[in-house]
Design an enzyme around this catalytic site. Sequence first.
Site, PDB file in Angstrom:
ATOM      1  CG  HIS A 161      -1.947  -1.081   1.206  1.00  0.00           C
ATOM      2  ND1 HIS A 161      -2.752  -1.358   0.124  1.00  0.00           N
ATOM      3  CD2 HIS A 161      -2.281  -1.995   2.160  1.00  0.00           C
ATOM      4  CE1 HIS A 161      -3.525  -2.397   0.398  1.00  0.00           C
ATOM      5  NE2 HIS A 161      -3.261  -2.811   1.627  1.00  0.00           N
ATOM      6  CG  ASP A 196      -3.027  -8.330   0.587  1.00  0.00           C
ATOM      7  OD1 ASP A 196      -2.203  -8.589   1.473  1.00  0.00           O
ATOM      8  OD2 ASP A 196      -4.087  -7.677   0.798  1.00  0.00           O
ATOM      9  CG  HIS A 198      -6.612  -5.201   1.711  1.00  0.00           C
ATOM     10  ND1 HIS A 198      -6.074  -6.080   2.642  1.00  0.00           N
ATOM     11  CD2 HIS A 198      -7.770  -4.734   2.252  1.00  0.00           C
ATOM     12  CE1 HIS A 198      -6.874  -6.143   3.695  1.00  0.00           C
ATOM     13  NE2 HIS A 198      -7.913  -5.340   3.496  1.00  0.00           N
ATOM     14  CG  ASP A 285      -5.022  -9.967   3.302  1.00  0.00           C
ATOM     15  OD1 ASP A 285      -4.760 -10.445   2.186  1.00  0.00           O
ATOM     16  OD2 ASP A 285      -4.712  -8.804   3.637  1.00  0.00           O
TER      17      ASP A 285
HETATM   18 ZN    ZN Z   1      -4.188  -7.072   2.681  1.00  0.00          ZN
END
Ligand code: ZN
Length: 349
Positions: A161, A196, A198, A285
């Site tokens: 991120h 991931d 995200h 995740d």
């Molecule tokens: Zn994540």
Amino acid sequence: MTDLPCFHAPDTDAHDPQFWMLRGVPLPNKETAERARRLLDGIAAAGLTVQDAPVTDRAAMHRIHTPRYLRFLETAWEEWQQAPGAGPEVVANLHPQKAHQTYPSGITGRAGWHMADTGCPLGRHTWAAALRGVDTALAAVAAVMQGAGAAYALCRPPGHHADADTAAGHCFLNNSAIAAEALRAAHDRVAVLDIDVHHGNGTQEIFYDRADVLTLSVHADPDAFYPFYLGHAHETGTGAGEGFNLNLPLPLGSGDAPWLDAIDRALERVRGHGAGALVLALGLDAHENDPFRGLTVTTPGFARAAARIRALGLPTVIVQEGGYLSEDLTHNLAAFLRGWQGRDWNGRG
Ligand code: ZN
């Protein structure tokens, strides 16, 4: 058994962030040092051993991140401590829009400038740990460059991120992007595949105008899920990088079949790119029991993903991204690593 060197830097445990906020409620941070212990157990369960990552040449980090951002990360905690009434961790309470705005000199303003959200508290040991996370990724790069088919980097804190100038969502230095940049020394074209739950927004931003690094991300639809503002299918790159970013968002709650199909689509694109090496940004995740609850991938699903990605036949640097505390975190990494070795997900094969 496939040779799969694994690396970790135990001193990254000193970074154990506390602050987090969800819908206005302060909560315990999820990116804890305990994650590393459970992931180390996963490596052991897969029959692999861990080497300490040596301190290394971080030139690729300086090509990925801006000088002022690196200076901020290095000095922010000390400056913060000198500010009246400061808490134990640097947490931004300002969110500048940046266009037409001026870079401030004070620590409160710079924290807002360089921290996209409240999910990346910076403590006394964060900078040192983030550097060692980079070393861990670069140790895996070195192993692959020396002929290992693949290597796994247990990086903490995670990185995907973080963009060139900004921390966000538990991430400070973009380990996956730095690994890709380092691999460019040996390969004209590389790819970063992020699985991931995200979207890998920082990695996308870093390479958005480049054709040499193809970025691909399979993730939960950001319309109602972190990172919210990036990760849509219509984001395809810009300038020379047009056509070199592929986002494959999935409806919240999607399970193994659509997730593996999306990974197959991404792998097809990697083949078309002619990449000489791959960085796999491995978040665990997407699992059904992860506290973020974005997708419902099963433990055997991670083994299947590993087998498909390995079948590409590319030198691969596997960089740990997310994956949070649940009873299954250890099993999910073990299943992935077993799948990579061509073994049954639960260790029986
Ligand atoms: Zn994540």
